[in-house]
Motif scaffolding. Structure first.
Motif, mmCIF file in Angstrom:
data_model
loop_
_atom_site.group_PDB
_atom_site.id
_atom_site.type_symbol
_atom_site.label_atom_id
_atom_site.label_comp_id
_atom_site.label_asym_id
_atom_site.label_seq_id
_atom_site.Cartn_x
_atom_site.Cartn_y
_atom_site.Cartn_z
ATOM 1 N N MET A 100 0.613 8.827 -6.336
ATOM 2 C CA MET A 100 -0.237 7.794 -5.761
ATOM 3 C C MET A 100 0.597 6.574 -5.375
ATOM 4 S SD MET A 100 -3.566 7.336 -5.141
ATOM 5 C CE MET A 100 -4.587 8.190 -6.292
ATOM 6 N N ALA A 101 1.499 6.181 -6.251
ATOM 7 C CA ALA A 101 2.350 5.023 -5.970
ATOM 8 C C ALA A 101 3.286 5.320 -4.805
ATOM 9 C CB ALA A 101 3.147 4.638 -7.212
ATOM 10 N N ALA A 102 3.733 6.563 -4.700
ATOM 11 C CA ALA A 102 4.616 6.934 -3.590
ATOM 12 C C ALA A 102 3.863 6.841 -2.263
ATOM 13 C CB ALA A 102 5.167 8.342 -3.800
ATOM 14 N N LEU A 103 2.603 7.284 -2.258
ATOM 15 C CA LEU A 103 1.795 7.175 -1.037
ATOM 16 C C LEU A 103 1.584 5.717 -0.659
ATOM 17 C CD1 LEU A 103 0.019 8.501 1.161
ATOM 18 C CD2 LEU A 103 -1.889 8.242 -0.422
ATOM 19 N N ARG A 104 1.272 4.909 -1.642
ATOM 20 C CA ARG A 104 1.059 3.484 -1.377
ATOM 21 C C ARG A 104 2.341 2.835 -0.845
ATOM 22 N NH1 ARG A 104 -2.501 -0.625 -2.979
ATOM 23 N NH2 ARG A 104 -3.681 0.794 -4.270
ATOM 24 N N ARG A 105 3.484 3.229 -1.407
ATOM 25 C CA ARG A 105 4.751 2.649 -0.981
ATOM 26 C C ARG A 105 5.098 3.103 0.436
ATOM 27 N NH1 ARG A 105 7.117 3.797 -5.328
ATOM 28 N NH2 ARG A 105 8.021 5.784 -4.690
ATOM 29 N N ARG A 106 4.870 4.383 0.738
ATOM 30 C CA ARG A 106 5.201 4.899 2.073
ATOM 31 C C ARG A 106 4.186 4.449 3.122
ATOM 32 N NH1 ARG A 106 8.978 8.745 2.797
ATOM 33 N NH2 ARG A 106 7.869 9.667 4.549
#
Length: 159
Positions: free
Chosen positions: A1-7
């Motif tokens: 989830m954090a990776a999606l938010r970051r990307r």
């Protein structure tokens, strides 16, 4: 989830809402183009050209002229505060004209037959609403300027 938010740069809910709005716009476009495809395409091209070649330069020139009516605040890069007291009522009045222009200009002959209501008086009402918007905005501007001067008067050291 954090990776999606970051990307992606926003929450997954934002992405879902954007995709849903694109799907809704695509559906509306397909339904709209079912009937008179050439007419709709010409209308979109004409609206884009009218906006980009006529209205946008008119907005810019009008905004520059309005900015010269209000004094500049030294050391502030923001637009002059009084300009928004002209922009907002002008925008709301223009939006009302855009939505109701056939009735305001008396271009709808079948309105009375469909609704049973008279089609006259829309121009007068639109002009009254426009005048009321500008009067209310001017009153707010006067009150703000009065309060600012009163606050400056209290803050100034007494001799």
């Amino acid at each position: 989830m954090a990776a999606l938010r970051r990307r992606y740069g926003a929450s997954p809910l934002h992405l879902l809402l954007v995709l849903a709005s694109f799907a809704l716009a695509a559906y509306a476009g397909v339904r709209l183009l079912e009937g008179d495809t050439l007419g709709v395409a010409l209308w979109f091209v004409g609206a884009a050209l009218l906006h980009d070649l006529v209205l946008l330069p008119l907005y810019a020139v009008t905004d520059r002229a309005v900015q010269h009516l209000f004094p500049e605040i030294p050391g502030q890069d923001l637009p002059r505060p009084g300009v928004n007291h002209v922009r907002v009522p002008l925008f709301v009045s223009g939006l009302l004209l855009l939505v109701w222009w056939p009735l305001i200009l008396g271009r709808v002959d079948h309105y009375t037959a469909y609704t049973g209501l008279p089609a006259d008086g829309f121009l007068e009402r639109w002009l009254l609403i426009t005048a009321a918007l500008f009067v209310a905005s001017a009153a707010i501007l006067v009150v703000r300027r009065w309060r600012e001067s009163a606050l400056r008067g209290r803050a100034a050291p007494r001799e």
